[in-house]
Design an enzyme around this catalytic site. Structure first.
Site, PDB file in Angstrom:
ATOM      1  N   ARG A  37      38.044  47.662  24.121  1.00 49.34           N
ATOM      2  CA  ARG A  37      39.356  47.142  24.386  1.00 49.34           C
ATOM      3  C   ARG A  37      40.584  46.752  23.533  1.00 49.34           C
ATOM      4  NH1 ARG A  37      40.638  44.894  29.405  1.00 49.34           N
ATOM      5  NH2 ARG A  37      42.833  45.351  28.272  1.00 49.34           N
ATOM      6  N   TYR A  69      47.969  40.826  47.067  1.00 44.19           N
ATOM      7  CA  TYR A  69      49.198  41.274  45.708  1.00 44.19           C
ATOM      8  C   TYR A  69      50.261  41.819  46.066  1.00 44.19           C
ATOM      9  CZ  TYR A  69      44.496  40.755  42.567  1.00 44.19           C
ATOM     10  OH  TYR A  69      43.259  39.864  42.071  1.00 44.19           O
ATOM     11  N   ARG A 114      31.513  43.615  38.192  1.00 43.13           N
ATOM     12  CA  ARG A 114      32.676  43.369  36.970  1.00 43.13           C
ATOM     13  C   ARG A 114      31.311  43.607  35.849  1.00 43.13           C
ATOM     14  NH1 ARG A 114      36.177  38.905  37.590  1.00 43.13           N
ATOM     15  NH2 ARG A 114      36.505  39.444  39.357  1.00 43.13           N
ATOM     16  N   ASP A 134      40.507  50.106  38.444  1.00 41.40           N
ATOM     17  CA  ASP A 134      40.661  48.405  38.860  1.00 41.40           C
ATOM     18  C   ASP A 134      41.147  48.885  40.768  1.00 41.40           C
ATOM     19  OD1 ASP A 134      42.520  45.645  38.416  1.00 41.40           O
ATOM     20  OD2 ASP A 134      43.526  45.778  39.745  1.00 41.40           O
ATOM     21  N   ARG A 193      35.009  42.649  30.330  1.00 41.21           N
ATOM     22  CA  ARG A 193      34.740  41.497  29.389  1.00 41.21           C
ATOM     23  C   ARG A 193      33.211  40.846  29.308  1.00 41.21           C
ATOM     24  NH1 ARG A 193      39.828  38.436  29.748  1.00 41.21           N
ATOM     25  NH2 ARG A 193      39.353  38.544  32.259  1.00 41.21           N
TER      26      ARG A 193
END
Lengths: 356, 356
Positions: free
Chosen positions: A51, A163, A38, A87, A42
């Site tokens: 973003r 998921y 990652r 993703d 962010r």
């Protein structure tokens, strides 16, 4: 600490550019290669700026944006590999399974998969129709990256299935396990389809020229070794072994919380195994054996602490590795969004300053 | 399967009633003792009936109600030990830390602990003033239970601290870890107070006559061995060693996800260690050593599957134990509320039908 230390040097030599790939092959390196799960995300202000204008999937769909966010951590941190922004749910979204990527929550599946009829909604991927943007992004990235290696990744079938069955992230994965134990035929049908999908999806990345592939099984550590062997291993092994017949590039097999699964995972076909912070990295390497490289294993939460503590913990990992060829420095899981960038910058510089 | 099999037989002998305590002391037993974490809880319809009328803490505060829900699983399932109904947050609630036990969420702390000033809100327990109902409940229970042993429990300092710092359950415990790494003086002050509180609280249960004590460190498995040794072990060890100087009853030390912590936890002073499903129980026993008993380790999610699968997995645990004295059959964590009662009933009967 000079800011230029963190920039990729313009005159770095082939061996430096190859650090990551050489370590994956357990060859000697000038110093330990480092990248972060990652890393495009962010924690970087330049990512947050993008973003503010674009949604997560918009970035995936637009090769220029995808390349830009993929390159950001290479530029800022000087990491030794780029990982193509995406993703784990991308191939499912691409084939029409309704998945929302919700900020601070993660993937949310509109209609969770619970029955054989639900499983039939998972259809094979048609690369040119479903994911035309992937090859374009990779071609752009390869041109921009020069000799810096590019990693392509996919979610492993268990984590994707978890998921899909739960509908979102879960603490105990009870619906997933209830399906495994109570409706094994549905479970195995789901895993078959996800394995096929994952192979096709990774083949697209392979054909477009990525330098390594990583399979993310983030949630697999909720399982007992028995359940891993029975319900998961046949599928991860099929993916990795199928790809191994088609390529010699490093195949990285990653999970968290896998201490008791590593002795099984080592047989699945990955050439590099991930290990999280719950196990000292030297002990993890003993479990997976001499013929594998290892990637890890700093707790990403450590990066929320003061630099001195980060440095100590990183130094401990290097001390345990003790120069043995085949170590890629990374975290035990992805960077947390609130991580101070300065800690990431200093950590890359610190790892590189130590001789491998 | 005859329903009466599940009732405690009226003429059972001392050795049967002592099964649990004998196993904790690694003595020979007629068959394997079994009890379940969260056996007094939402999986039982008779518990849900009481909860329709009373709040969780109301039950804790009223000895008759507390005794009733504690006895319910002994009556229905025929387990070999009762565990006194309470929440790990009980001593904190009793000493005035604002905690709500929210259905389906768990403890929610009104004002999370983040600073040294916050830590000073954790005050010592005054047993007669703060928890007068505990001794009363234990006296009632001892009279009702006859020779069936009664376990008293407390949350371990790390898990209590994690709730206090995060404010509620957490996936990554980032605030907790950030405090450990960044404000170790605050962290250690918090752990000191929680250790003191826990010792005082368990002394109340000990004085009132419980037959065993269990320390629950449910979330400790999020830590690396280094962090456990540095930030947690001094406090769990102080609790267990202090109590050991005061009593000879079994001290059970439980956590989940502790494969790499067990070699440390074995030195903390517990006489019985818990192990969850992530590690085969025979391997866990090797890690903790011959001088400890072991409790575990069926995945509670298995109980959501068909009986045949439950039976297979339970049989595998017994096969791995192979009659070695010192095993208490239990789950790797608490019963999930949606567990079919029939699986619990059949599981107790099945374990008892096998010779130890």
């Amino acid at each position: 600490m000079n800011a230029t230390i963190h920039q990729p040097s313009k005159d770095r030599t082939q061996i430096m550019q190859d650090r990551f790939l050489r370590a994956c092959r357990r060859e000697a390196v000038d110093t330990t290669p480092v990248w972060f799960m990652r890393q495009a995300g962010r924690a970087l202000p330049e990512y947050r700026a993008i973003r503010e204008q674009y949604g997560f999937m918009d970035i995936c769909y637009q090769p220029e944006l995808c390349a830009e966010v993929t390159l950001q951590p290479v530029r800022r941190l000087g990491v030794d590999a780029a990982i193509m922004f995406a993703d784990i749910m991308t191939p499912l979204i691409a084939t029409g399974v309704g998945v929302d990527l919700v900020e601070s929550i993660g993937p949310v599946v509109a209609n969770p998969i619970r029955t054989m009829a639900d499983v039939s909604r998972i259809r094979p991927i048609e690369p040119e129709v479903d994911v035309p943007y992937i090859s374009k992004s990779i071609h752009l990235l390869k041109a921009e990256l020069g000799q810096t290696p590019l990693i392509g990744f996919a979610g492993a079938p268990f984590t994707l299935a978890a998921y899909l069955v739960e509908g979102k992230g879960s603490k105990n994965f009870l619906n997933t396990k209830a399906m495994m134990y109570g409706s094994p035929n549905v479970w195995h049908a789901l895993m078959e389809r996800l394995a096929d999908l994952t192979i096709s999806y990774l083949r697209v990345k392979l054909a477009a020229g990525v330098d390594a592939l990583q399979l993310f099984d983030s949630w697999v550590g909720c399982l007992s070794p028995h359940d891993y062997a029975t319900f998961v291993q046949p599928y991860t092994a099929r993916i990795l072994k199928t790809l191994r017949e088609e390529t010699n590039i490093p195949l990285i097999h990653f999970g968290t919380n896998t201490t008791n699964l590593l002795p099984l995972m080592r047989n699945d076909g990955g050439s590099v195994l991930g290990a999280d912070w719950r196990i000292p990295i030297d002990e993890a390497w003993q479990l997976i054996g001499d013929d594998k490289a290892i990637q890890g294993n700093l707790d990403p939460a450590v990066l929320l602490g003061p630099w001195e503590y980060v440095r100590e913990q990183a130094a401990d990992i290097l001390r345990r590795i003790d120069g043995r060829p085949g170590h890629i420095f990374n975290l035990g899981h992805g960077i947390h969004p609130q991580t101070p960038v300065a800690n990431l910058e200093r950590l890359v510089a610190f790892i590189h300053e130590q001789r491998a």
